[in-house]
Every structure is written in C-alpha cells, then in structure tokens.
Design a protein around this motif. Structure first.
Motif, PDB file in Angstrom:
ATOM      1  N   ASP A 265       0.613  -1.251  -0.580  1.00 45.69           N
ATOM      2  CA  ASP A 265      -0.138   0.070  -0.126  1.00 45.69           C
ATOM      3  C   ASP A 265       0.895   0.792  -0.059  1.00 45.69           C
ATOM      4  O   ASP A 265       0.391   2.122  -0.657  1.00 45.69           O
ATOM      5  CB  ASP A 265      -1.097   0.032   1.118  1.00 45.69           C
ATOM      6  N   SER A 448      -1.571  -1.450   9.236  1.00 39.70           N
ATOM      7  CA  SER A 448      -1.971  -1.124   8.151  1.00 39.70           C
ATOM      8  C   SER A 448      -2.547  -1.945   7.421  1.00 39.70           C
ATOM      9  O   SER A 448      -2.466  -3.374   7.723  1.00 39.70           O
ATOM     10  CB  SER A 448      -1.008  -0.185   7.208  1.00 39.70           C
ATOM     11  N   ASP A 450      -2.385  -3.618   4.458  1.00 43.51           N
ATOM     12  CA  ASP A 450      -1.671  -4.894   3.990  1.00 43.51           C
ATOM     13  C   ASP A 450      -1.113  -5.256   4.120  1.00 43.51           C
ATOM     14  O   ASP A 450      -0.362  -6.031   4.427  1.00 43.51           O
ATOM     15  CB  ASP A 450      -1.138  -4.010   2.817  1.00 43.51           C
ATOM     16  N   SER A 517      -5.345   3.531   7.751  1.00 46.02           N
ATOM     17  CA  SER A 517      -6.003   3.799   6.912  1.00 46.02           C
ATOM     18  C   SER A 517      -5.215   2.894   5.160  1.00 46.02           C
ATOM     19  O   SER A 517      -3.556   2.453   5.461  1.00 46.02           O
ATOM     20  CB  SER A 517      -7.341   4.656   6.922  1.00 46.02           C
ATOM     21  N   ARG A 518      -5.143   3.112   4.124  1.00 38.96           N
ATOM     22  CA  ARG A 518      -4.802   3.514   3.037  1.00 38.96           C
ATOM     23  C   ARG A 518      -3.736   4.059   2.860  1.00 38.96           C
ATOM     24  O   ARG A 518      -2.193   4.196   2.203  1.00 38.96           O
ATOM     25  CB  ARG A 518      -5.314   3.061   1.994  1.00 38.96           C
ATOM     26  N   ASP A 519      -4.033   5.598   3.223  1.00 45.09           N
ATOM     27  CA  ASP A 519      -2.610   6.951   2.886  1.00 45.09           C
ATOM     28  C   ASP A 519      -2.948   7.591   4.223  1.00 45.09           C
ATOM     29  O   ASP A 519      -1.986   8.154   5.202  1.00 45.09           O
ATOM     30  CB  ASP A 519      -2.877   7.959   2.464  1.00 45.09           C
ATOM     31  N   GLN A 560     -11.144   5.715   3.070  1.00 48.86           N
ATOM     32  CA  GLN A 560     -10.836   6.211   4.260  1.00 48.86           C
ATOM     33  C   GLN A 560     -11.011   7.422   4.685  1.00 48.86           C
ATOM     34  O   GLN A 560     -10.978   8.155   5.317  1.00 48.86           O
ATOM     35  CB  GLN A 560      -9.598   5.909   3.981  1.00 48.86           C
TER      36      GLN A 560
END
Length: 620
Positions: A265, A448, A450, A517-519, A560
C-alpha cells in the motif's frame, strides 16, 4: 482594458508565490492567463511544502499526478468534519471496529454492551442495528471486538468478574446471522484482548505464575464453534508457551498475515522509493511490475473545485480523570503478584534480582531454540508468513517490547494432539523469533491494511535511564510517540509521529486504540482529541474534538474518508471529509438524454424548460 499590456507570466508567478493558496485560487478566476499560472506545478510545489511544513527532503507521494492535486487531497479528503454524534451508549466507549467490507461496525463500552451499527444507509447516516448486554455472563464491561475474515462472526473481549472480586478476562463469539452466543473462552490477563487467526479460530491467553516475579503465558488456539461432534475432535489447542520475567506478561495479541509485499500500500523508506524509481526509468518501455504505483483515490470523481474551506482547531489541553483500562496486571486474590506489589517498597530488590537470574537460567535450559531461518533472514523468504504480534517486556512489568512469533501452517488448526510433544522433552518454553524494544510504555498498536507496517503508540522513558527495580519503571513522557515498524524487514523506521498527549502515570496508563488506512493513521489521546496523520509525509493533518478522553478511532475499510471516534464522554462521533460533505449537499443532476431522438422529443415537448435552463446558465 484590452489595450493594457498583460503582465509577463514570470512576474505573475512571482506575485502568486507570496500569496496563500486560497488567494491564488481566487486570483486564477480573473483571466485565462492568471488561471494558467495559478495551476503552475512549481507554484503548487512551493505552496505544498510551505503550507504543510514538510521537509524538502521528503519526496512527493509516488502515486500523485500533480502538486495541485496532492495539495487538494490533503486539504479536501481528510475526514475532519463532524456529521453525526451517536449517543446510544450510557458510559465510556472504549473500542470501535469495522467489518472487513465496511458495511457495519461494532462498539464496546463500560456500560457492558456490544452494539452493532449500519454504516451503509442510503441517506449517509449511521443507525443502531443490534445491542447485546454481557452482564448476564458476569462481565464488568466490554473492551474490544473484532470481525472474522468473512464478517460472519464477532469476537467480543471483556472483563469477567469472578469470585473474591478478582478480575480476569473472557472472550465471547457472537453469530452475526442471528446474534446468538456461540462460545465463551477464558482470557487472562484481560488485556490480552484476543484476536482471530482465521475465519473459524481465535487466539486467547492464560497466565500462570511460577514465582513472585516469574510467570509463563500460554496462548491457546480456540475453535469458534465449540460443538464437539465426537470425543476425538479438539476445540482448543495450545499454540505457544512463553516465559515471562521481572513481572512482565504478554498482552495485546494480534495476527499479521505478511505476504511478500510485491505491491505494498505504501513504502515509507524514501531510499527504497528512489531506487525503485531509478529502476523503473532504466526499464524504459518494458512492461514490468512497479510496486510504488497505487491509487490515491479521492478527487478524480468530482469536478475541479477552485476553493478549499478553511478549518479551525483549538489547542485544548486537559488532564482527564479515568480508571486504568489495560495497563494494570490482573490482581487475583492471594496471587504471587499481590505479594510482589505489597512488597514494592519493602527492600526486596536483591531477592527480585536473584529470582530474575534463576528464571533466566531456567529459560535458557528449557526453551526451544529460535527459528534459524527467521533470525538469519528476516524478510528474505519468498513465501507468505503469519506472525503473532504482542506486547511484552524483560526489564519491568510495563509493556515496552514488541514480541514476534511466527505461526506455521500446521499450527493453524486445533486438530491433532492438544499438547503435542512438549511434555516429553525438557524444552517446554517457546522462544520469541524477534523482539523490538520501544524504550517506553506501549499503549496502543495497529496494523496497516496490507499488514506491512505496525504502528505503535508509546510513552517514552528518559534517555539513558537504567531500571534497577522491575516494580519501579522509569517515569513516562506525556507526549505519545507513534512508532512505525516494517514487518518485512522486522525493523523500526527511523522516524515517529508525535502530536497527541497522555497524562496518567506509569501504573495507571491505559490502552488507546489507533487505526491505519491506506494513506492515513489516526489515534485518540487523553487531551480530548483524536488526531490524523498522513502516512507518507509524516505530518498531522487534523484534530477531532471531544469533551473527554478519546479511546479509539476507526477508518472505514471501504472509504478512508469516513472515520469514527469513541470517547469517555459516552459518544461516538462520525467524521467525513469536506469533499464528501460537499458532494452530499450537492443536488443531483438531471439525467442526460440517451440518444438523439430522445433529445429532439424533449426539446419539442418542453421549450419553456429549455429557456429557463438557458437563463440560469447566463445565456440569452
């Protein structure tokens, strides 16, 4: 006006460089020339670094397409606008957890209930679906919950009120089809919390004291459905047995399914990013895998907006009064730990040192050797790995280390012998495959999406401090450091996030649940705020206000730009991004005709509507 010569683009750019971003956007509406200059990449690069105060050595996000869009993403896509407050709990809300598909979430509270909520209503609001009280099972309160991988079962962890007013823990498994209780599992100490290993098996803990300062933690694998079909089917199996010294115990277990991470990610190592970009450039037009490119999402589905809305925040600092949740060791009546705590100031340090030495000697002779493959090549194996992560310690009872133990494929089921071959050998303790010392009191962990990175909340010890008495740990800082550990290399990244605070002392501090989250990464704090950071740029982007301690935050895995926060003020607040709020308030557009014939018929049938529409658009 037409005869007045235009300013050169270079001069307009120089002027724009001295303006704030909102003034640049407004100036861009003046004429075509200023609009073009107001979208200049060099201009927005300077505005980006100056506005967010990011060091120039930090590169742009590898998936960003322009500096303007990256500025807008951080400004417009952060879930910082409060849109709803849920007040169905009647006491402190301790934990929030989303289902893997994001359609539901659960909440745990000191009111001893676990509640399920619908997060996919057509009007965008969140509503209560189901509430279960655990008081009938002699629980004091619920403290943690987790959905299994296919969102069919819910694990609920709580504090069990046993005889003699002792506090232990228990895990309940609830079916999400009909909300029936499927099984209950003992969990000691209660701040092990428990976790899912896969869709049908969960991990719990048990603690056995073998001395005043020495104990062993046994981690058990339990079948969620404890409907024994025959006497030869196991529903529980011992997973690991680990020795604890200096009054430490294993707490906060979680499972990380670490794949090979060919397409992570996010890559937090800037040197690795530079090397990957160089390799990609050398590859030219060849079709090869580029692990740095991933979708930022966000603004592409919305038409360009020429302005951003300003957000204000308050710097409120408050020391909250609160009972400890997870930092206390379980105080069982007549247990060796009670004797240790009572003798904390009775001058028995020499006896403790002697016991620690004996325990270490016993551990060396009765512990299985570390997996040589894992210790010699921490991230180099091509196959996927499953790690059990937990907090532990070796110097004091305060959890100050991250323990990592690999779970092998044959250990992921309860089938086979319950005790294995441990009883037939002298080696009956399992060694840790890896230990990471945080040098501070750990008060929170989160993975995270991933499972590449582990984020750890801790309150640091003073630099260079030495621990002479395990029952007198060093004082801890009020600032909370958010460490980042790469589970591929099993090492800590050399940077941490800091913006939130905690005030309780070492023997009273409690767990604060964070989420990734992803970011973004978010965490609560004792200063009555939740915080959001950008994972790539390492900056704090938003503060989320409550009226008491914020215990838990949770991003929706489906979006997100939706975040929840839970607090001691008995509320759950729902936060959405300014972009999502603006889209929700925008009236839907009229559908366009599908073909030319439908367009001609609509024009003949309603000429007055066409004229009205033209006048609204400013046309004659």
């Amino acid at each position: 006006m037409a005869d007045i010569p235009a300013l050169p683009d270079s001069l307009v750019l120089e002027i724009f460089l001295h303006l704030p971003h909102n003034a640049v956007l407004s100036a861009g509406l003046t004429c075509h020339q200023w609009l073009a200059v107001s979208r200049d990449e060099f201009l927005w690069r300077e505005l980006f670094y100056s506005y967010y105060r990011i060091p120039r050595a930090v590169p742009r996000h590898p998936a960003a397409v322009s500096w303007y869009r990256e500025f807008k993403r951080l400004y417009d896509c952060i879930p910082c606008v409060e849109v709803q407050t849920l007040r169905e709990h009647h006491d402190q809300v301790l934990h929030l957890a989303f289902s893997h598909r994001g359609q539901r979430f659960s909440s745990c509270s000191k009111d001893c209930t676990v509640k399920l909520w619908d997060a996919e209503r057509s009007d965008g609001t969140i509503s209560l679906v189901h509430s279960s009280s655990m008081r009938q099972y002699n629980w004091g309160y619920t403290q943690f919950s987790q959905f299994n991988a296919d969102d069919t079962l819910l694990l609920v962890s709580g504090v069990y009120l046993g005889p003699h007013h002792c506090s232990s823990g228990e895990i309940a498994v609830i079916s999400l089809e009909n909300y029936t209780l499927l099984s209950r599992v003992r969990n000691k100490p209660y701040d092990v919390f428990g976790c899912w290993l896969n869709e049908t098996h969960l991990i719990s803990g048990n603690l056995h004291w073998i001395g005043n300062m020495t104990s062993c933690s046994v981690l058990w694998l339990n079948k969620a459905f404890q409907d024994v079909e025959s006497e030869n089917v196991n529903v529980v199996k011992r997973l690991f047995k680990i020795q604890n010294i200096n009054a430490s115990t294993i707490r906060t277990v979680m499972v990380a399914h670490c794949r090979r991470h060919d397409s992570p990610d996010l890559l937090l190592d800037y040197e690795a990013q530079s090397q990957a970009r160089a390799l990609a450039q050398q590859a030219g037009q060849r079709h090869q895998h580029q692990p740095l490119l991933f979708d930022l999402g966000g603004t592409d589905s919305e038409e360009e907006q020429d302005g951003f809305e300003d957000e204000g925040d308050e710097d409120e600092r408050h020391q909250g009064d609160r009972k400890p949740l997870a930092a206390h060791l379980p105080q069982v009546k007549h247990s060796p730990l009670d004797h240790v705590i009572q003798g904390r100031r009775s001058g028995v340090v020499e006896e403790r040192e002697l016991e620690a030495r004996v325990a270490m000697l016993m551990g060396q002779t009765h512990t299985k050797h570390t997996d040589p493959v894992l210790s010699s090549n921490a991230g180099g194996e091509p196959e996927d790995k499953t790690y059990l992560l937990f907090t532990t310690g070796s110097l004091t009872y305060s959890p100050h280390q991250i323990g990592i133990k690999r779970i092998m494929p044959d250990q992921m089921t309860t089938s086979g012998p319950v005790l294995g071959e441990e009883r037939s050998t002298d080696e009956f303790f399992d060694s840790l495959d890896h230990v990471i010392d945080i040098h501070g009191h750990i008060i929170g962990m989160g993975l995270s999406p991933d499972h590449r990175y582990l984020y750890v909340n801790s309150r640091a010890w003073p630099a260079g401090c030495k621990i002479s008495d395990p029952m007198s740990p060093p004082p801890i800082a009020e600032e909370i450091d958010l460490h980042v550990i790469d589970l591929k290399s099993l090492r800590e990244e050399r940077r941490s996030l800091r913006a939130h605070r905690a005030f309780t002392p070492n023997d009273e501090c409690f767990f604060i649940f964070l989420d990734v989250s992803r970011d973004f990464v978010a965490s609560g704090a004792e200063d009555k705020h939740g915080y959001i950071w950008d994972r790539h740029y390492n900056i704090c982007l938003a503060k989320l206000a409550h009226t008491d301690v914020v215990n838990s935050v949770a991003f929706s895995p489906a979006d997100q730009e939706l975040l929840l926060s839970a607090s001691d003020d008995s509320t759950i607040k729902v936060w959405r991004s300014p972009r999502m709020v603006r889209l929700a308030q925008t009236p839907p557009r009229a559908p366009r005709p599908r073909n030319l014939l439908a367009s001609l018929l609509s024009r003949r049938g309603a000429p007055h509507n066409l004229n009205t529409s033209a006048s609204l658009n400013g046309r004659p």
